[in-house]
Design an enzyme around this catalytic site. Sequence first.
Site, PDB file in Angstrom:
ATOM      1  N   ASP A 483      18.961  -3.912  28.150  1.00  0.00           N
ATOM      2  CA  ASP A 483      19.406  -3.430  26.839  1.00  0.00           C
ATOM      3  C   ASP A 483      19.848  -1.982  26.869  1.00  0.00           C
ATOM      4  O   ASP A 483      20.500  -1.499  25.937  1.00  0.00           O
ATOM      5  CB  ASP A 483      18.230  -3.503  25.861  1.00  0.00           C
ATOM      6  CG  ASP A 483      18.154  -4.829  25.140  1.00  0.00           C
ATOM      7  OD1 ASP A 483      19.189  -5.465  24.964  1.00  0.00           O
ATOM      8  OD2 ASP A 483      17.027  -5.200  24.752  1.00  0.00           O
TER       9      ASP A 483
HETATM   10  C1  GLC Z   1      14.779  -2.988  25.016  1.00  0.00           C
HETATM   11  C2  GLC Z   1      14.261  -1.853  25.810  1.00  0.00           C
HETATM   12  C3  GLC Z   1      13.897  -0.690  24.971  1.00  0.00           C
HETATM   13  C4  GLC Z   1      14.989  -0.383  23.974  1.00  0.00           C
HETATM   14  C5  GLC Z   1      15.341  -1.611  23.171  1.00  0.00           C
HETATM   15  C6  GLC Z   1      16.444  -1.401  22.175  1.00  0.00           C
HETATM   16  O1  GLC Z   1      13.760  -3.613  24.353  1.00  0.00           O
HETATM   17  O2  GLC Z   1      13.153  -2.223  26.605  1.00  0.00           O
HETATM   18  O3  GLC Z   1      13.678   0.403  25.810  1.00  0.00           O
HETATM   19  O4  GLC Z   1      14.582   0.647  23.135  1.00  0.00           O
HETATM   20  O5  GLC Z   1      15.751  -2.574  24.077  1.00  0.00           O
HETATM   21  O6  GLC Z   1      17.441  -0.634  22.684  1.00  0.00           O
HETATM   22  C1  GLC Z   2      12.984  -5.743  26.397  1.00  0.00           C
HETATM   23  C2  GLC Z   2      13.792  -6.717  25.593  1.00  0.00           C
HETATM   24  C3  GLC Z   2      14.593  -7.633  26.481  1.00  0.00           C
HETATM   25  C4  GLC Z   2      15.360  -6.846  27.489  1.00  0.00           C
HETATM   26  C5  GLC Z   2      14.470  -5.907  28.255  1.00  0.00           C
HETATM   27  C6  GLC Z   2      15.229  -5.016  29.190  1.00  0.00           C
HETATM   28  O1  GLC Z   2      11.947  -6.398  27.055  1.00  0.00           O
HETATM   29  O2  GLC Z   2      12.972  -7.484  24.747  1.00  0.00           O
HETATM   30  O3  GLC Z   2      15.468  -8.426  25.723  1.00  0.00           O
HETATM   31  O4  GLC Z   2      16.000  -7.747  28.354  1.00  0.00           O
HETATM   32  O5  GLC Z   2      13.776  -5.089  27.346  1.00  0.00           O
HETATM   33  O6  GLC Z   2      15.989  -4.063  28.531  1.00  0.00           O
END
Ligand code: GLC
Ligand code: GLC
Length: 811
Positions: A483
């Site tokens: 993400d």
């Molecule tokens: C994922 C990441 C987190 C971030 C979120 C939204 O969950 O792990 O670090 O803040 O996405 O961007």
């Molecule tokens: C968090 C989010 C997931 C994403 C991951 C890596 O665990 O829930 O969707 O793939 O972060 O950013």
Amino acid sequence: MKYGFFDDNNKEYVITTPKTPLPWINYLGCTDFFSLISNTCGGYTFYKDAKLLRMTRYRYNDTTLDTNGKYFYIKDGDTIWNPGWQPTKTPLDSYECRHGIGYSKFTGVKNDVEAALVTFVPIGDPVELTKVTLTNKGTAKKDIQLFSYVEWCLWNADDDMKNYQRNLSIGEVEVVDSTIYHKTEYRERRNHYAVYSVNAKIDGFETSRDEFRGAYNGPDKPDAVIEGKLHNTIASGWYPIASHQLNVSLAPGESKTFVFALGYVENAEDDKWEKPGIINKKKANELLAKYQTEADFDEAFEKLNAYWNDLLSKFHIESKDEHVNRMVNIWNQYQCMVTFNMSRSASYYETGIGRGMGFRDSCQDLLGFVHLIPDRARERIIDIASTQFQDGSAYHQYQPLTKKGNSDIGSGFNDDPLWLIAGTSAYIRETGDTSILKEMVPYDNDMSVATTLMEHLKRSFDYIVNHKGPHDLPLIGRADWNDCLNLNCFSEHPGESFQCFGPSEGPVAESVFIAGMFVKYGREYADLCKLMGDNAEADRALAEVDKMIKAIEKDGWDGEWFVRAYDAYSHKVGSKECDEGQIYIEPQGMCVMAGVGVDDGNAVKALDSVKEKLDTKYGVMILQPAYTRYHLELGEISSYPPGYKENAGIFCHNNPWISIAETCIGRGDRAFEVYKKTCPSYIEDISEIHRTEPYVYSQMVAGADAKFHGEAKNSWLTGTAAWTFTNISQYILGIYPTLEGLSVNPCTPAEFGDFNVTRVYRGVTYNIEIKNPNKVQKGVASLLVDGKEVEGNIIPFDGSKKTVSVVATMK
Ligand code: GLC
Ligand code: GLC
């Protein structure tokens, strides 16, 4: 250092001190009604949706950890204490918390009084039951008082924390006999209220927090408890709570038991009132009537245990490795069920007021629970697919209550569509139920444009085919699985969303990770096409897959490992050409899992590079070297301090990808080494470093660059649960569901020894014995099914049998 121990016979983790490094929690509830409960009785309760139907309050960012819960206070002379230690923190003579499967038990002893609590949510009813047993362990008579305590949340947990100008005037309650009814907003648009009751005549009640505590006291020093008397106040506005008082006399050796019930009740719109202003309590009374005696409680508790024992028996291993047995048979499957129920909504790290259900998260969670609850997996797939757009892309999140796509974060995460294929394929391999592919499923919840689920999968597949960049690799969009790899966003101002800023999709930035996924899940899509008799579509898909493999080989290979991506300037990300972030974990895992590089030696090179550059004793880091400054062109990933989260943390979710990839090249020793590093039971001994619960996985462990290397965060709600279960059960132990039947192809360490697995599959119980006389890491020499030799690795499926015995002998 440990703070407790595993009790495998009872499927419990026993915590022997309340002072764990962080609150160690458990989940109560299987459908609709849920509670989080910490080892000191902290936590909160909600019905279906942790944001919109929150029943009890929790305090975020408070000055002390873990404030608010469902507390019991005991006043014994001048001593006031809690069986779970919080909130008074009066030192106990003994303390124990047992987190079990769907229940928690607490036993506290102080000055010869023992208080034992057992708490759970019974199957089928929206109520949390707590049995409190008080025992006089001494030789003199005891006259004590027991006080219960919960603080109501005014339903919408988000508004509850912010909208004081309104909320401090709306709280309303009723009290009849031993039941306290919380009815805030019931007078207008709500058709539900909450109850808190006890199965005994009470000696007083309190519903006003200020009366209970005093305006300037915390829950650790409640005025009314110190006084030993509740004032029977009916709250009006401010902070409604529920507290019961029971005066208890105990002769030496005597025990008394009370059953408390915290429930949720909904009434039909035209049946809301008993008379003007007085709520209709009929359904509440019916609910409470079911749990009036200790025998009622015990019977419901038995049912809960039977439910879980049945579920967890679907996959059972006996090996000489107690950690594997324990994680596979109990905790890993349990965590998979919790992620099914909670997605990423409510934990001690996910506030319950933030994200909805993630499209990709929910699809991946399926991999871990589909063998446990196939029917609900089917429903989940349809829910998820219903939020897909007509062009195959998807809302990144949807809301659990409405099941509608949530536009907060929009769409354009270009890995999302492929996860739908992954989840559906896992479901069909598990169940054989192809009827799901013919189900009519809407797009963006609009039934007028519904197509079959199979067509949804085609559009998922084609979304990638139609969104490629200059190197014929998939465009990344807002981000892919990572993400935080935001190659099109260029956010310069604090407060902007890293993902949503900028165009949703640039025409240049590409992801090698999505390319790997496309190869893996594109082939699974082709398999489904063949299964449905559409060979032409299968051939078309495989031709696209071949093109993608070529693109990876040409521009996705960096010499010693797979490139991660190309940014918006078409510069490589995750390459030796970069000054920071030269190698990333994701494409190494995903490309090798997809089979890319397995024949030409690149897979071995990539995984050797992972070991050399990303490995630590606590797990495999996501990338190296860590980004030391903010890179505008990379986005959120470089916003984290080095070693945390996506910036070179150990992101536990993709460690199993590396382990699985190792099994794809037959290296069982290394696959298992990677498995062990993040496996909770294996690292129980370093709980003071790891800090989160030693019975479940966390999302992240701080990487080598971080100050607190080895420290975990964000336990429970993580795709790690599903992927590690997939890894250990399907790849290391090697019991993999195919479209034709179960395949047996373990890849274990040479010294792992023989083992037995019981696996329920499509209604048939398989007793599988695996022998490894020559201590090999992979390869099955012979497969005996009910005494008959079978060619290859797959046990042909025969639904007419109830049980099948299998003996697999490795080479
Ligand atoms: C994922 C990441 C987190 C971030 C979120 C939204 O969950 O792990 O670090 O803040 O996405 O961007
Ligand atoms: C968090 C989010 C997931 C994403 C991951 C890596 O665990 O829930 O969707 O793939 O972060 O950013």
